[in-house]
Scaffold this motif. Structure first.
Motif, PDB file in Angstrom:
ATOM      1  N   ARG A 372      24.853  62.113  59.129  1.00  0.00           N
ATOM      2  CA  ARG A 372      23.770  61.802  58.201  1.00  0.00           C
ATOM      3  C   ARG A 372      22.561  62.694  58.475  1.00  0.00           C
ATOM      4  NH1 ARG A 372      21.984  57.241  55.237  1.00  0.00           N
ATOM      5  NH2 ARG A 372      20.222  57.993  54.002  1.00  0.00           N
ATOM      6  N   LEU A 373      22.274  62.973  59.734  1.00  0.00           N
ATOM      7  CA  LEU A 373      21.187  63.887  60.070  1.00  0.00           C
ATOM      8  C   LEU A 373      21.441  65.274  59.487  1.00  0.00           C
ATOM      9  CD1 LEU A 373      20.446  62.975  63.805  1.00  0.00           C
ATOM     10  CD2 LEU A 373      18.809  62.853  61.931  1.00  0.00           C
ATOM     11  N   ASP A 374      22.673  65.742  59.590  1.00  0.00           N
ATOM     12  CA  ASP A 374      23.015  67.054  59.064  1.00  0.00           C
ATOM     13  C   ASP A 374      22.913  67.082  57.545  1.00  0.00           C
ATOM     14  OD1 ASP A 374      24.069  69.770  59.599  1.00  0.00           O
ATOM     15  OD2 ASP A 374      25.769  69.072  58.426  1.00  0.00           O
ATOM     16  N   ASP A 375      23.341  66.020  56.891  1.00  0.00           N
ATOM     17  CA  ASP A 375      23.230  65.946  55.430  1.00  0.00           C
ATOM     18  C   ASP A 375      21.766  65.962  54.990  1.00  0.00           C
ATOM     19  OD1 ASP A 375      25.962  65.849  55.268  1.00  0.00           O
ATOM     20  OD2 ASP A 375      26.073  63.665  55.055  1.00  0.00           O
ATOM     21  N   GLU A 376      20.931  65.206  55.678  1.00  0.00           N
ATOM     22  CA  GLU A 376      19.508  65.190  55.343  1.00  0.00           C
ATOM     23  C   GLU A 376      18.871  66.548  55.607  1.00  0.00           C
ATOM     24  OE1 GLU A 376      17.928  62.928  53.791  1.00  0.00           O
ATOM     25  OE2 GLU A 376      19.406  61.324  53.854  1.00  0.00           O
ATOM     26  N   PHE A 377      19.344  67.251  56.627  1.00  0.00           N
ATOM     27  CA  PHE A 377      18.843  68.598  56.924  1.00  0.00           C
ATOM     28  C   PHE A 377      19.168  69.550  55.770  1.00  0.00           C
ATOM     29  CE2 PHE A 377      19.882  72.827  58.669  1.00  0.00           C
ATOM     30  CZ  PHE A 377      18.638  73.188  59.156  1.00  0.00           C
ATOM     31  N   ILE A 401      20.410  70.605  65.398  1.00  0.00           N
ATOM     32  CA  ILE A 401      21.494  69.779  64.861  1.00  0.00           C
ATOM     33  C   ILE A 401      22.843  70.287  65.335  1.00  0.00           C
ATOM     34  CG2 ILE A 401      21.727  71.055  62.702  1.00  0.00           C
ATOM     35  CD1 ILE A 401      21.963  67.256  63.121  1.00  0.00           C
ATOM     36  N   TYR A 402      22.973  71.608  65.550  1.00  0.00           N
ATOM     37  CA  TYR A 402      24.240  72.146  66.061  1.00  0.00           C
ATOM     38  C   TYR A 402      24.454  71.699  67.507  1.00  0.00           C
ATOM     39  CZ  TYR A 402      28.019  75.408  67.056  1.00  0.00           C
ATOM     40  OH  TYR A 402      29.229  75.955  67.407  1.00  0.00           O
ATOM     41  N   ASN A 403      23.388  71.675  68.285  1.00  0.00           N
ATOM     42  CA  ASN A 403      23.504  71.180  69.665  1.00  0.00           C
ATOM     43  C   ASN A 403      23.993  69.737  69.688  1.00  0.00           C
ATOM     44  OD1 ASN A 403      22.374  73.634  70.234  1.00  0.00           O
ATOM     45  ND2 ASN A 403      20.391  72.844  70.884  1.00  0.00           N
TER      46      ASN A 403
END
Length: 807
Positions: A372-377, A401-403
């Motif tokens: 969800r964090l990646d989608d929001e990013f 986010i990759y880390n």
């Protein structure tokens, strides 16, 4: 006769016998009782007039108005008592008429609980455990409503809880033969046990003296621990005080209320976040902390659920909470594990049972938060101007986010059995590839180095091991291993996506032949039309990248073949997912925001459209100009299909135009290079092509331009030969060598290849110094013009004499 129909009515005759005949005995009693009550208590009605006041006002005149014929108690203030039926008590009114009572929400809720108590009491007689379970669930929901409305824990709930607990205690499961009833009994037993633990103090107090307890007021939430109850929103309260005590049940009771409040109307989500944050501070065990994080992070996402994307500050809070949560799980990996495969526990306050390794598995998904964090990013990038500094500042957080994705992958590898890893690790692998498949190996090396240095992994990765050094070989192997792992997945969409990711990366970083072989052997292209839009967009991007890879190796024919069909589309931007989110929203018929976001990619993933056009037009230039020249010189040529962006169409339009200016656009430069090639001026053609700045977007631009210059020399030689061969009987090899700056051997090789390909009646003499042109079916330029003119004359005659043409 009734006074309503009387022609002349005198107010003085109000006590006449005719009027008295109209009044029934019951009416008289009502009238007399009303008058007496008004006289005895004038304060009962506000600002009302007594009957004597009404009569005195009209003593010298007749009644008038629409109610003049009514009885006196029905006039003016006398009607108030009928409008206030709920608050008006009349000793003379019969009980059969009844009174309408308006109950408050709290009274209704208590009545509903009392109804549940009665139904359970009735079901006890027949041992109807299905009804008992249903009604106990109902009263549990009513309790949640009571606590949300700040009504506290009603005494009737405690009484019902004790009632069901007694019924469960008196019943043995062996006495129940029906399977469905037995299941209902077991479920009721578990839920009563949980509820009794949460309300242990109240239940004990009730059993000590049921009559005295029943007479006490309802217990309010938090009064046993703190008197402070701060309300926020319309239906939410601060429950942190519940967890401030020493009771573990109080913490989970408050947490349960927060969980049940999610998604309901008129609930302040920000207030829920604040409450769970305070609960997190009061957590006394690792299990409580884990459960608090599993509740807090989703509610943070709910706060911005109605927005186009999550604000950066909110995103950072979610990111920090996820990092803290993951750190806690890594520290407690030998005791607690959060897994999607764990069994669901219906009772929050009861920790799951430990397995043979002493690990307690809690149902939940750590990667769901990361996803969800990646989608929001990505949403924030799509909603940010790509040419602004804000976009660059936001893009720097891609490393963060990759880390987190890598860290979550390592946690899942360490806590998941080998047979379940294929299913659990698929999503982390896809997300990891999302961030690296379109990058060069140099950028991947930077990301991987920073990711591995950001933390010390508790367990090394078996699928993507890190040896301490990141080089080109590591980057290539990384993409290969991730893709290979995903190809074993049972989900067809994931398998296709993994193959396309690998092909794209290979075309970008390795070579064209490897990527082409991989794509053909996978047969993805046979089924791509039935895939979802995001996969179709990815496939189109792969095709474009294959074409660019072929061009880098100067494989002109392969590049033209790959790009020709795709470039025929007039919506190249759309099929590559490179349109803006605002344009997608305006043109798409889909009502789902997620579906619309799948149709576009963040700006930094775009393939430059000018570069695609330039590459295709250059390929078209090198292939079509010699063919056009051969065709117009009388050579039989197999004409190839061409697209809207073909150089042939541009040349036809250019020849028809009345004014030709100097080149200005990218297309103009390629067009002028084609005109120079037709004249045999290869140097000028190369100058036009080299002056286009778009070539700098290619990583090996200098090498590409060098190879391109050699190819322009070759195609210019072919074009010159096709134009002028019909004017000569002999053509000198040495002359061609000097004119096109090529060796004699190269000239002979090129011309022999062209003669063989187009079946031209020309051969090399024995000395290999001249090409001898034998006159065949070729026509001169004058003959070509004459044939065209003759054809036009025939068409004109047919149009002028249509009847003769029909005969």
């Amino acid at each position: 006769m009734s006074r309503f129909f009387s022609a002349s009515y005198d107010s003085d005759s109000a006590s006449s016998s005719s009027e008295e005949d109209l009044l029934s005995s019951s009416d008289e009693e009502l009238l007399s009782s009303s008058v007496e009550e008004e006289e005895s208590d004038d304060s009962y009605f506000n600002d009302s007039e007594s009957e004597s006041d009404i009569d005195s006002d009209d003593s010298d005149s007749k009644p008038y108005g629409p109610d003049w014929f009514k009885k006196s108690e029905f006039r003016k203030g006398g009607g108030n008592k009928f409008l206030k039926g709920a608050n008006y008590s009349d000793s003379g009114e019969s009980e059969d008429e009844g009174k309408k009572v308006v109950k408050s929400a709290k009274e209704k809720l208590l009545d509903d609980m009392q109804t549940v108590f009665s139904k359970i009491d009735t079901a006890e007689m027949t041992q109807d455990w299905i009804t008992i379970l249903t009604e106990f669930d109902n009263i549990s929901r009513l309790l949640i409503r009571a606590q949300q409305q700040n009504y506290g824990t009603p005494n009737i709930y405690v009484k019902t809880l004790a009632q069901v607990e007694d019924i469960v205690g008196k019943t043995s499961q062996s006495d129940i033969k029906n399977k469905a009833v037995s299941k209902a009994y077991n479920t009721t037993k578990q839920r009563v046990k949980k509820a009794a633990k949460e309300n242990e103090a109240l239940l004990t107090k009730f059993r000590e003296d049921p009559e005295a307890f029943d007479g006490e007021a309802t217990v309010e939430i938090g009064t046993s621990n703190s008197d402070e109850i701060s309300q926020y929103g319309k239906k939410s309260i601060n429950l942190s005080s519940v967890a401030s005590g020493s009771s573990e049940a109080a913490f989970f009771s408050a947490l349960r209320i927060v969980i049940d409040s999610r998604g309901k109307k008129n609930v302040d989500q920000a207030g829920l976040v604040k409450t769970v944050e305070e609960l997190l501070e009061t957590a006394k065990s690792s299990y409580e902390t884990i459960m608090a994080y599993l509740t807090l992070i989703p509610i943070r996402f709910d706060v911005s659920g109605s927005m186009s994307y999550q604000p950066i500050e909110q995103w950072k809070l979610c990111y920090n909470d996820t990092m803290k949560f993951l750190t806690l799980l890594e520290e407690k990996v030998d005791t607690y594990v959060v897994s999607e495969l764990a069994q669901r526990n219906e009772f929050l306050e009861e920790e799951p049972e430990a397995d043979e390794n002493g690990v307690k598995k809690i149902v939940g998904s750590v990667f769901a938060f990361v996803e969800r964090l990646d989608d929001e990013f990505n949403k924030s990038l799509l909603n940010t101007d790509p040419h602004s500094s804000d976009y660059l500042a936001r893009l720097r957080q891609e490393q963060d986010i990759y880390n987190l994705i890598l860290r979550t992958q390592l946690y899942l590898e360490a806590t998941t059995s080998e047979e379940d890893q294929e299913k659990v690790l698929a999503r982390p692998f896809v997300k990891r590839l999302d961030h690296i498949y379109y990058k060069s190996t140099s950028l991947i090396k930077i990301m991987e180095n920073n990711a591995w240095k950001s933390f010390v992994p508790p367990n090394p990765s078996k699928i993507t091991p890190f040896t301490g050094e990141v080089n080109d070989e590591y980057a290539i192997n990384l993409v290969g291993k991730l893709s290979e792992s995903l190809r074993k997945n049972k989900n067809g969409g994931i398998r296709k996506r993994a193959i396309l990711y690998h092909v794209y990366f290979s075309a970008l970083n390795i070579d064209f032949n490897t990527a082409k072989t991989m794509l053909i052997s996978s047969k993805v292209q046979a089924y791509i039309n039935n895939s979802d839009p995001s996969l179709q967009i990815l496939f189109n991007r792969v095709v474009v990248q294959l074409g660019l890879a072929a061009f880098k190796l100067c494989l002109i024919e392969d590049c033209h073949q790959v790009l020709n069909e795709l470039l025929a589309s007039s919506h190249l931007r759309e099929i590559l997912g490179q349109q803006t989110l605002q344009r997608v929203t305006a043109n798409s018929t889909s009502s789902s925001a997620d579906e619309r976001e799948q149709l576009c990619l963040p700006y930094h993933q775009h393939i430059n459209l000018d570069l695609i056009d330039l590459v295709f037009m250059t390929c078209s230039l090198l292939i079509e100009v010699p063919q056009m020249t051969a065709f117009y010189s009388g050579i039989k040529v197999k004409r190839i299909p061409y697209s809207q962006k073909s150089i042939r169409r541009a040349l036809e339009h250019y020849d028809k135009s009345s004014f030709q200016g100097p080149p200005e656009t990218l297309r103009d430069f390629v067009l002028h290079a084609a005109k120079s090639m037709q004249k045999g001026d290869w140097k000028k053609s190369i100058d036009y092509l080299s002056s286009i700045p778009t070539w700098s977007l290619l990583p090996n631009a200098e090498n590409v331009l060098t190879n391109l210059g050699e190819r322009v020399q070759i195609e210019s030689l072919k074009t010159f030969f096709f134009i002028y061969k019909r004017f000569y009987s002999k053509i000198s090899v040495d002359k061609f060598s000097k004119l096109f700056n090529l060796s004699n051997e190269k000239v002979i090789q090129i011309l022999e290849s062209a003669i063989s390909e187009y079946d031209i009646n020309t051969k090399l003499d024995d000395s290999k110094d001249f090409f001898i042109v034998e006159k065949g079916d070729e026509i001169t330029k004058l003959e070509e013009v004459a044939l065209k003119l003759n054809k036009e004359v025939k068409i004109a005659k047919e149009r002028s004499n249509p009847s003769t043409a029909r005969r």
